[in-house]
Design a protein around this motif. Sequence first.
Motif, mmCIF file in Angstrom:
data_model
loop_
_atom_site.group_PDB
_atom_site.id
_atom_site.type_symbol
_atom_site.label_atom_id
_atom_site.label_comp_id
_atom_site.label_asym_id
_atom_site.label_seq_id
_atom_site.Cartn_x
_atom_site.Cartn_y
_atom_site.Cartn_z
ATOM 1 N N UNK A 79 0.859 -1.179 0.000
ATOM 2 C CA UNK A 79 0.000 0.000 0.000
ATOM 3 C C UNK A 79 0.899 1.233 0.000
ATOM 4 N N UNK A 80 0.731 2.101 -1.005
ATOM 5 C CA UNK A 80 1.671 3.211 -1.175
ATOM 6 C C UNK A 80 1.026 4.335 -1.979
ATOM 7 N N UNK A 81 1.710 5.488 -1.985
ATOM 8 C CA UNK A 81 1.283 6.645 -2.770
ATOM 9 C C UNK A 81 2.480 7.107 -3.594
ATOM 10 N N UNK A 82 2.492 6.857 -4.900
ATOM 11 C CA UNK A 82 3.631 7.273 -5.714
ATOM 12 C C UNK A 82 3.759 8.786 -5.769
ATOM 13 N N UNK A 83 4.993 9.258 -5.808
ATOM 14 C CA UNK A 83 5.267 10.692 -5.912
ATOM 15 C C UNK A 83 5.870 11.012 -7.274
ATOM 16 N N UNK A 84 5.595 10.147 -8.246
ATOM 17 C CA UNK A 84 6.065 10.374 -9.605
ATOM 18 C C UNK A 84 5.158 9.618 -10.570
ATOM 19 N N UNK A 85 5.225 9.974 -11.832
ATOM 20 C CA UNK A 85 4.436 9.281 -12.839
ATOM 21 C C UNK A 85 3.011 9.797 -12.920
ATOM 22 N N UNK A 86 2.234 9.173 -13.816
ATOM 23 C CA UNK A 86 0.867 9.624 -14.057
ATOM 24 C C UNK A 86 -0.024 9.469 -12.834
ATOM 25 N N UNK A 87 0.319 8.532 -11.925
ATOM 26 C CA UNK A 87 -0.496 8.299 -10.736
ATOM 27 C C UNK A 87 0.000 9.015 -9.503
ATOM 28 N N UNK A 88 0.806 10.030 -9.671
ATOM 29 C CA UNK A 88 1.377 10.758 -8.538
ATOM 30 C C UNK A 88 0.265 11.260 -7.612
ATOM 31 N N UNK A 89 0.397 10.926 -6.319
ATOM 32 C CA UNK A 89 -0.541 11.397 -5.318
ATOM 33 C C UNK A 89 -1.769 10.532 -5.132
ATOM 34 N N UNK A 90 -1.890 9.449 -5.922
ATOM 35 C CA UNK A 90 -3.048 8.565 -5.804
ATOM 36 C C UNK A 90 -2.669 7.294 -5.042
ATOM 37 N N UNK A 91 -3.401 6.973 -3.979
ATOM 38 C CA UNK A 91 -3.112 5.789 -3.185
ATOM 39 C C UNK A 91 -3.424 4.517 -3.954
ATOM 40 N N UNK A 92 -2.533 3.540 -3.868
ATOM 41 C CA UNK A 92 -2.707 2.260 -4.546
ATOM 42 C C UNK A 92 -2.445 1.116 -3.579
ATOM 43 N N UNK A 93 -3.126 0.007 -3.785
ATOM 44 C CA UNK A 93 -2.834 -1.238 -3.078
ATOM 45 C C UNK A 93 -2.698 -2.332 -4.137
ATOM 46 N N UNK A 94 -1.504 -2.887 -4.256
ATOM 47 C CA UNK A 94 -1.230 -3.974 -5.195
ATOM 48 C C UNK A 94 -0.850 -5.211 -4.401
ATOM 49 N N UNK A 95 -1.049 -6.382 -4.986
ATOM 50 C CA UNK A 95 -0.718 -7.602 -4.244
ATOM 51 C C UNK A 95 -0.261 -8.723 -5.158
ATOM 52 N N UNK A 96 0.453 -9.671 -4.573
ATOM 53 C CA UNK A 96 0.879 -10.892 -5.246
ATOM 54 C C UNK A 96 0.737 -12.034 -4.252
#
Length: 319
Positions: A172-189
């Motif tokens: 669970x993180x919030x990127x500070x770069x790229x097109x998704x900058x500032x949007x919270x994401x949760x990815x999993x494997x």
Amino acid sequence: MSLPTRTRHRALALAALSLTLAACGSDAMSGMDHGVSPAAATSPAGTAAGGHQGHRMPGADAAGTPASDAPAAGTPAGTAPGLSAERNGYRLTGATGTLTAGAPAEYRFAVTGPDGKPVTAFLTDQTKRMHFYAIRSDLTGFQHLHPEMAADGTWTAPLAALTAGTWRLYASFVPDSGAGRGTGLVLSRTVTVPGEGAAAAAELPAPTGTATVDGYTVTVAGTPVAGKAGELEVTVSKDGKPATDLQPYLETFAHLTAFHAGDQAFAHLHPEAKAEAGGAGGPTLAFHAELPAAGDWRLFLQFQTGGQLHTVGLTLRAG
């Protein structure tokens, strides 16, 4: 006749949250350090409370359903927040798909951006740049970690010993770069932990509003309705007396994470108030709850007293 002050404050808080979600197109929802193992209620030091960007369900629409996640195998499309390794061009890459049972393990991973390169710039959310969760397919063995990142964008999560079986690992993180900058994401494997007992699943405890850990009794009041905003009230007591010695942890007095029975969809329930540094909280805490699917959810509440992190799990049913 005017409402009591406490009720007015809660109503205003819920209204503010609803307006925020609407303004963000409901893209604002997502998402402890070590947590509950199959054999114990708590583990070593870990994570705590709070909730903003990175801990909101990623890319949820008004019903709490992800807009474009590719769901895990066997999961109906569009119904499982946090179950995809890729979203909006960001991808979670793991160094291994197999871990050893019965011993601590270091899981290394990275997040690549829309350009295919490792992301190294992350915003701080609840005092951390990365929140990492692990849970077995039967919703036992919960762990919440805050891994460290190397200069090349590789993260290392120090997992406590895992039991044999299939585990899902969430970043669970919030990127500070790229097109998704500032949007919270949760990815999993998922990872496989080979060994005896891998196929044995623990029975999910029945829904209940009360659980005990380390002498503390936690009571959860409220009946969430799938896809609708509501409130859960958490009360903490010890030896039959209200607990008022909760310490600030990750900006609030308690951290609440939920996993959906069956598919392990992820939800983070947001506390309605932050904790002031040096202050004490309890016995009652209010959480904004918006669970995206009906059915049983396994909740893990983390709170800190006397410098010790406590983690308690209980099952709650959403209608």
